[in-house]
Design a protein around this motif. Sequence first.
Motif, short mmCIF file in Angstrom:
data_model
loop_
_atom_site.label_atom_id
_atom_site.label_comp_id
_atom_site.label_asym_id
_atom_site.label_seq_id
_atom_site.Cartn_x
_atom_site.Cartn_y
_atom_site.Cartn_z
N SER A 103 27.13 -12.82 25.15
CA SER A 103 27.98 -12.55 26.31
C SER A 103 29.23 -13.43 26.30
O SER A 103 30.30 -13.01 26.76
N MET A 137 31.72 -11.64 24.24
CA MET A 137 32.30 -10.54 25.00
C MET A 137 33.35 -11.05 25.98
O MET A 137 34.45 -10.50 26.08
N CYS A 171 37.69 -10.77 26.21
CA CYS A 171 38.40 -10.40 27.44
C CYS A 171 39.26 -11.54 28.01
O CYS A 171 39.87 -11.39 29.06
N MET A 184 42.92 -6.27 29.72
CA MET A 184 42.21 -5.09 30.19
C MET A 184 43.14 -3.92 30.47
O MET A 184 42.68 -2.77 30.61
N GLN A 219 35.46 -2.84 30.22
CA GLN A 219 34.21 -3.58 30.08
C GLN A 219 33.23 -3.19 31.17
O GLN A 219 33.59 -3.06 32.34
N PRO A 230 30.27 -5.15 32.48
CA PRO A 230 29.77 -6.51 32.26
C PRO A 230 28.27 -6.64 32.47
O PRO A 230 27.63 -5.78 33.09
N ALA A 259 33.99 2.08 34.18
CA ALA A 259 34.76 1.69 33.00
C ALA A 259 35.40 2.90 32.33
O ALA A 259 36.56 2.85 31.90
N LEU A 262 33.61 -1.98 26.00
CA LEU A 262 32.77 -3.16 25.79
C LEU A 262 31.58 -3.08 26.74
O LEU A 262 31.75 -3.02 27.96
N ASP A 267 28.06 -4.95 27.89
CA ASP A 267 27.31 -6.20 27.83
C ASP A 267 25.93 -6.00 28.45
O ASP A 267 25.80 -5.86 29.66
#
Length: 251
Positions: free
Chosen positions: A55, A58, A62, A88, A94, A96, A161, A170, A172
Amino acid sequence: MSAVMVEEGMKGAPLLSVRGVETFYGKIQALRGIDIDVYEGEIVTMIGANGAGKSTLMMTICGNPQARNGQVIYRGEDITRLPTHTIMAKSIAQSPEGRRIFGRMTVMENLQMGALLQDEAYFDDDLRQVFELFPRLRERQGQRGGTLSGGEQQMLAIGRALMSRPRLLLLDEPSLGLAPLIVKQIFDAIRELNQSQGLTVFLVEQNAFHALRLAHRGYVMVNGAITMSGTGRELLAREEVRSAYLEGGAH
């Protein structure tokens, strides 16, 4: 997307390239010289145990936290030092860890938030796509996000997203805390997006079995460093991967 199409995309420069990235939290080093590539049209996964640094990678992509050393290159541009909101806005979206939807907003309002930076002319088509991918969201569109089940919240996080029309998605830990049936629905949706639209996906995931079955290529992270890489099929077959991440996990 066929393997041939992926191979053709890999002849050019990577869509996303991480080179020698080191990230720290104060004096504690979380990432140790990370090198990864994600090519257009691929699904690439990063697997590893909880706390391995997945994470953090990731979040570093960002821009929060920013890498202390190394580079993050997206579409040929060094984005390492850019603020998160600028990154972004470059067709990156993303979903998250922990979902982080707007709990007091309705499903529809969450999806509208995802579309804020996009041309209004795309909204109806994009909304239709999200509802086709996740029919449950159509049924719940007037319901507050915070009252949804965990699986529905994950669908909403991904749908939000997608409303930004990303070139790179992305994800996560999308399976975290979800029942096996819901996990299958989420991973089927990711595969459908990749195959039907060629959407490029970088996936960070503890569920190695599902992630490696889905991914064209994968990396294994241990203690903030990459220890193995290969195709999803190759990594699934590696005894080290099977013993560390797949024992009892092939659901």
